[in-house]
Design an enzyme around this catalytic site. Structure first.
Site, PDB file in Angstrom:
ATOM      1  N   HIS A  61       0.855  -1.189   0.000  1.00  0.00           N
ATOM      2  CA  HIS A  61       0.000   0.000   0.000  1.00  0.00           C
ATOM      3  C   HIS A  61       0.884   1.229   0.000  1.00  0.00           C
ATOM      4  CE1 HIS A  61       0.914  -0.378   4.261  1.00  0.00           C
ATOM      5  NE2 HIS A  61       0.235   0.713   4.578  1.00  0.00           N
ATOM      6  N   HIS A  63       1.138   3.921   2.033  1.00  0.00           N
ATOM      7  CA  HIS A  63       1.648   4.664   3.187  1.00  0.00           C
ATOM      8  C   HIS A  63       3.168   4.684   3.046  1.00  0.00           C
ATOM      9  CE1 HIS A  63      -2.181   4.071   5.806  1.00  0.00           C
ATOM     10  NE2 HIS A  63      -2.180   5.248   5.188  1.00  0.00           N
ATOM     11  N   ASP A  65       5.758   4.590   4.824  1.00  0.00           N
ATOM     12  CA  ASP A  65       6.694   3.665   5.485  1.00  0.00           C
ATOM     13  C   ASP A  65       6.764   2.314   4.770  1.00  0.00           C
ATOM     14  OD1 ASP A  65       4.041   3.327   6.405  1.00  0.00           O
ATOM     15  OD2 ASP A  65       4.696   2.372   8.262  1.00  0.00           O
ATOM     16  N   ASP A 211      -0.327  -4.211   6.474  1.00  0.00           N
ATOM     17  CA  ASP A 211      -0.905  -3.405   7.560  1.00  0.00           C
ATOM     18  C   ASP A 211      -2.404  -3.659   7.570  1.00  0.00           C
ATOM     19  OD1 ASP A 211       1.584  -2.298   7.842  1.00  0.00           O
ATOM     20  OD2 ASP A 211       0.908  -0.210   7.723  1.00  0.00           O
TER      21      ASP A 211
END
Ligand SMILES: [Zn+2]
Length: 302
Positions: A61, A63, A65, A211
């Site tokens: 994904h 994000h 990080d 996540d």
């Protein structure tokens, strides 16, 4: 060889000791990078990962990080003279992000970069290469996010030497037997494949849950996995915060592994606020004994 090496096990903010998410799945001579947090290329160097063997990159994904290390890694691979193509599997928005970065810096990569978009409606098998099959599935996060299931099959049937000898099968024909062919002898006897071979041994499965908030609907994806990676951003006393932020706790990750009948669980994506990780392991083990921390630099055989 089928294994996973952890390059980063922290969430959100990098710390001096822990890096954002990145893992290397080794499938015989091919390496697959799973997520690419900031600093991943330095972790390659630290843990002596052979960049030349990198063939595929999966990004769960967008994000930061999980992908901020990608443009740096790609740039370095090009500077180091890479010519072999590289395929990135990622949410579709990643391609224009990278293309803009390359365009604005006037960078022309010296190798072909292919993109395969991940979209929930196409979930399922996305890659089959040699002994490896990869499928993806949506998990429960604030933005579109995908988990990955890596399966290594031994596709060749196993020859029973005594039987092959008894039926006088020439050794030159063995590779055909391994692929399932029957053998017609000169005397007209058709030797059936299953008289002289056994089915291939069971494949191995590694499931990466990226996540995600805890969700019972995800359990089937981890079913009977040899190894499961699940995030544990928080200890269990912060279950409410975890749910608010679409993350999971120790007890939730361990519950998923238990209900999926997984063999082993490793956990990571620890919040930067924790310095001591031992309670993560302890809390997971209370629910699922074969649990451990996903430690940077460690390799887990699948
Ligand atoms: Zn995230």
């Amino acid at each position: 060889m089928f294994a996973v090496t952890i390059l980063g096990n922290n969430s959100a903010l990098p710390t001096l000791e822990r890096h954002p998410t990145a893992q290397i799945v080794t499938c015989n001579d091919q390496l697959i990078l799973v997520d690419c947090g900031e600093g991943t290329q330095l972790q390659f160097a630290r843990y002596k990962i052979r960049r030349s063997r990198l063939r595929y990159i999966f990004i769960s994904h967008l994000h930061g990080d999980h992908y901020f290390g990608l443009i740096g890694l790609l740039n370095s691979l090009s500077l180091l003279g890479r010519q072999d193509p590289l395929t990135v599997f990622a949410p579709p928005e990643l391609e224009p992000i990278l293309q803009l970065q390359l365009q604005c810096s006037g960078t022309i990569l010296q190798f072909e970069l292919q993109f395969v978009p991940l979209m929930a409606e196409n979930q399922g098998v996305i890659l089959e290469d040699k002994d490896l099959t990869v499928s993806f599935f949506p998990v429960k996060h604030r933005i579109p996010c995908y988990g990955f299931s890596f399966e290594m099959q031994k596709r060749k049937r196993k020859i029973i030497p005594d039987q092959a000898k008894a039926y006088e099968i020439p050794a030159a024909y063995f590779s055909k037997l391994q692929q399932g062919a029957d053998y017609l002898r000169k005397d007209g006897l058709l030797v059936k494949n299953d008289w002289i071979t056994l089915p291939p041994p069971r494949g191995k499965k590694y499931v990466y849950f990226a996540d995600t908030a805890f969700d019972e609907e995800l359990i089937p994806y981890g079913q009977d996995a040899d190894l499961v990676y699940h995030e544990t951003t928080y200890l269990h006393n912060l279950a409410e915060r975890a749910a608010d932020r679409y993350h999971s706790t120790t007890v939730q990750a361990a519950t998923l592994a238990l209900k999926a009948n997984a063999h082993r669980l490793i956990v990571g994506h620890f919040s930067s606020k924790y310095t001591d990780l031992t309670p993560f392991e302890a809390e997971c083990r209370e629910v699922f004994p074969n649990s451990g921390l996903a430690l940077e630099g460690a390799t887990y055989i699948i």
